[in-house]
Design a protein around this motif. Structure first.
Motif, mmCIF file in Angstrom:
data_model
loop_
_atom_site.group_PDB
_atom_site.id
_atom_site.type_symbol
_atom_site.label_atom_id
_atom_site.label_comp_id
_atom_site.label_asym_id
_atom_site.label_seq_id
_atom_site.Cartn_x
_atom_site.Cartn_y
_atom_site.Cartn_z
ATOM 1 N N VAL A 286 -0.279 -68.518 3.056
ATOM 2 C CA VAL A 286 0.461 -68.181 2.430
ATOM 3 C C VAL A 286 0.950 -66.808 2.659
ATOM 4 C CG1 VAL A 286 1.320 -68.820 0.121
ATOM 5 C CG2 VAL A 286 0.211 -70.213 0.909
ATOM 6 N N ASP A 290 4.311 -65.946 3.850
ATOM 7 C CA ASP A 290 5.728 -65.309 3.074
ATOM 8 C C ASP A 290 5.987 -64.700 3.400
ATOM 9 O OD1 ASP A 290 5.570 -67.357 0.765
ATOM 10 O OD2 ASP A 290 4.277 -66.515 -0.234
ATOM 11 N N SER A 336 8.542 -78.784 3.995
ATOM 12 C CA SER A 336 8.238 -77.229 4.173
ATOM 13 C C SER A 336 9.437 -76.013 4.079
ATOM 14 C CB SER A 336 8.396 -77.182 5.854
ATOM 15 O OG SER A 336 6.901 -78.568 6.307
ATOM 16 N N SER A 339 9.230 -73.381 1.264
ATOM 17 C CA SER A 339 8.284 -72.840 1.261
ATOM 18 C C SER A 339 9.284 -71.345 1.009
ATOM 19 C CB SER A 339 7.286 -72.559 2.283
ATOM 20 O OG SER A 339 7.803 -73.044 3.246
ATOM 21 N N TYR A 462 0.671 -74.745 3.956
ATOM 22 C CA TYR A 462 1.628 -73.760 2.738
ATOM 23 C C TYR A 462 1.238 -74.770 1.339
ATOM 24 C CZ TYR A 462 4.422 -70.829 1.044
ATOM 25 O OH TYR A 462 5.207 -69.768 0.120
#
Ligand SMILES: Nc1ncnc2c1ncn2[C@@H]1O[C@H](COP(=O)(O)OP(=O)(O)O)[C@@H](O)[C@H]1O
Ligand SMILES: Nc1ccn([C@@H]2O[C@H](COP(=O)(O)O)[C@@H](O)[C@H]2O)c(=O)n1
Ligand SMILES: [Mg+2]
Length: 477
Positions: A286, A290, A336, A339, A462
């Motif tokens: 993650v 990110d 997804s 995210s 994620y």
């Protein structure tokens, strides 16, 4: 699944960002995906990958080209020899052929070569002369079709800067002079029926001086120098590998001017290495996903229109800058794509973010599309969020929905982390005006249509819903 419960599902999964939920996916499901929005898609001409191969006569150029072509068996490759563009001899020149310099740049009709290349690059078939070394004539022709790869080969193929300009990769075959001479003697006596005295005369009078004066000086333009020609299997393997990478990757940017791959740095490669590693923990996945998403989002925002703006600084000077585009929204493809929402919110304060849910129904490829989009979306620039572009099917569904909502194609910027070439072709051909911003282009898809090398199920990794994480939760509760 019942319509209402899907609406609830989306509402529950995403939280309400704004009013204006429309539940018309079921009606649209049977109408199929919209056809290409514009005929411009049909007019896009794939730019071939052009490889130049130069080197002295009998250095092994043709042998190297044959080996490259053999290894690129799954690509459409065509070989164009500079020999084909020898000028026809006048009767006077023909009568005194032993005084004719076939190794001088002026011996070639470079304008004709350029014209043929122009046609091939524009996707048109072209008739290339067949040169006969015995009669010194090029009266016959062969039809050459446009291809993915064009190999231009010849002793002086790097001489004219306009021809060099056409090349994506330049190779110089570097073979010792004595080996070249020995091969030439054998070739010219056996294949061309010439006597050895004539061959040696031609060599000392024209071939050797021209090599020193015109051919060797072009070695500096080469990207790759291959010692020992066709014997150098390692070099040829590396070249083929590179061509494959180029064909699949960055040349897509030449084919599709609206495709943007963010500039790769070791930091970016390092982040990709971590998120692609199947052993990376959810926390690290993650964290690095990110970071990468933020880079893609920032890059994507750079493609929005802007207006000039002047401000007065604390030193009472005027700074001329730009004002951000205001009519903007995000649309994430559930799950997804969600995210990527935080990165977009972090960059664009208070941005509206809509959602699209695309559901594959069985194996027949039919998809249900549910959406929750701003009512005024047709007036906005849309940042479409989905971390992986694979086959392009979901993307086509999502983009088609946006177009049906009245969003101009050129107002859509599709942001993703990785893109498979197949998906890029599908999306860019169908929607030539949308922009795609991605951080890396993949090798392709496997038999199960999964992106290779890829990073697995992005949403599961994620959001921590892959098998391992579920087990962890089960064990700990
Ligand atoms: N590695 C090699 N070993 C032996 N003979 C070779 C090798 N490479 C090429 N030849 C021979 O040398 C001659 C010239 O090779 P070619 O590839 O046609 O060179 P070029 O196209 O540069 O003139 C041909 O007869 C070919 O069969
Ligand atoms: N009628 C001709 C035309 C050309 N040559 C020689 O061919 C050489 C170039 O061909 P490669 O396959 O070796 O690149 C060049 O050195 C010319 O002298 C010829 O002999 N007769
Ligand atoms: Mg040759």
């Amino acid at each position: 699944m019942e319509s209402k419960s899907v609406a609830d599902l989306i509402e529950a999964s995403s939280g309400v960002h704004f009013s204006g939920f429309h539940m018309n996916g079921l009606q649209e499901r049977h109408s199929g995906v919209e056809q290409a929005t514009t005929s411009a898609a049909d007019n896009i001409v794939m730019q071939p990958f052009v490889i130049g191969v130069a080197g002295g006569a009998a250095s092994g150029k043709t042998t190297v080209c044959d080996m490259i072509i053999q290894q690129l068996h799954d690509q459409r490759v065509v070989l164009v020899n500079q020999d084909s563009f020898y000028h026809n001899l006048t009767p006077e020149e023909h009568a005194r052929v032993h005084e004719y310099n076939f190794d001088h740049p002026d011996a070639f009709d470079t304008e004709k070569l350029l014209a043929s290349m122009e046609k091939l690059r524009n996707g048109q078939a072209v008739d290339i002369p067949k040169y006969d070394f015995k009669s010194y004539k090029n009266n016959q022709h062969r039809r050459v079709n446009p291809s993915d790869v064009i190999i231009l080969e010849g002793i002086l193929i790097f001489h004219d800067p306009r021809v060099r300009e056409l090349m994506n990769m330049k190779i110089f075959v570097d073979t010792d002079a004595d080996v070249r001479l020995a091969r030439r003697i054998r070739r010219d006596t056996v294949e061309k029926n010439r006597d050895i005295g004539t061959v040696l005369d031609q060599y000392s009078k024209f071939v050797k001086p021209a090599f020193d004066d015109f051919i060797l000086p072009t070695k500096k333009y080469a990207d790759i120098i291959i010692p020992r020609g066709g014997d150098n299997h390692v070099a040829i393997d590396l070249i083929v590998q590179h061509i494959r990478t180029k064909l699949g990757q960055h040349d897509l940017c030449k084919i599709y001017p609206n495709l943007y791959v963010i500039h790769s740095t070791f930091q970016i490669r390092g982040m990709h290495t971590l998120i692609r590693d199947s052993q990376t923990t959810k926390h690290d996945f993650v964290f690095y996903a990110d970071r990468l998403i933020r880079l893609v989002v920032e890059h994507g925002l750079g493609h929005l229109p802007f207006t000039e703006k002047q401000v007065v600084t604390p030193t009472e000077s005027v700074y001329t800058g730009v004002d951000f585009c205001k009519r903007l929204c995000g649309v994430s493809v559930i799950r997804s794509g969600e995210s990527m929402e935080n990165a977009l919110r972090a960059c664009c304060k208070g941005i509206k973010i809509g959602k699209i849910l695309i559901h594959r129904e069985g194996d027949n490829g039919q998809q249900l599309v549910y959406e929750k989009l701003p009512q005024d979306i047709s007036d906005r620039h849309v940042l479409l969020l989905d971390p992986i572009l694979g086959t392009g099917n979901s993307a086509v569904q999502a983009i088609s929905l946006l177009l049906r909502k009245g969003v101009p194609e050129s107002n859509i910027i599709f942001l993703n982390l990785i893109s498979a070439p197949q998906g890029i072709h599908v999306v860019c051909k169908r929607f030539p005006r949308i922009k795609i911003v991605t951080s890396e282009i993949e090798s392709g898809l496997n038999g199960d249509y999964r992106v290779i090398p890829g990073m697995g199920e992005f949403g599961d990794r994620y959001f921590g819903t892959d098998d391992d994480d579920w087990q962890e939760v089960t064990h700990s509760t």
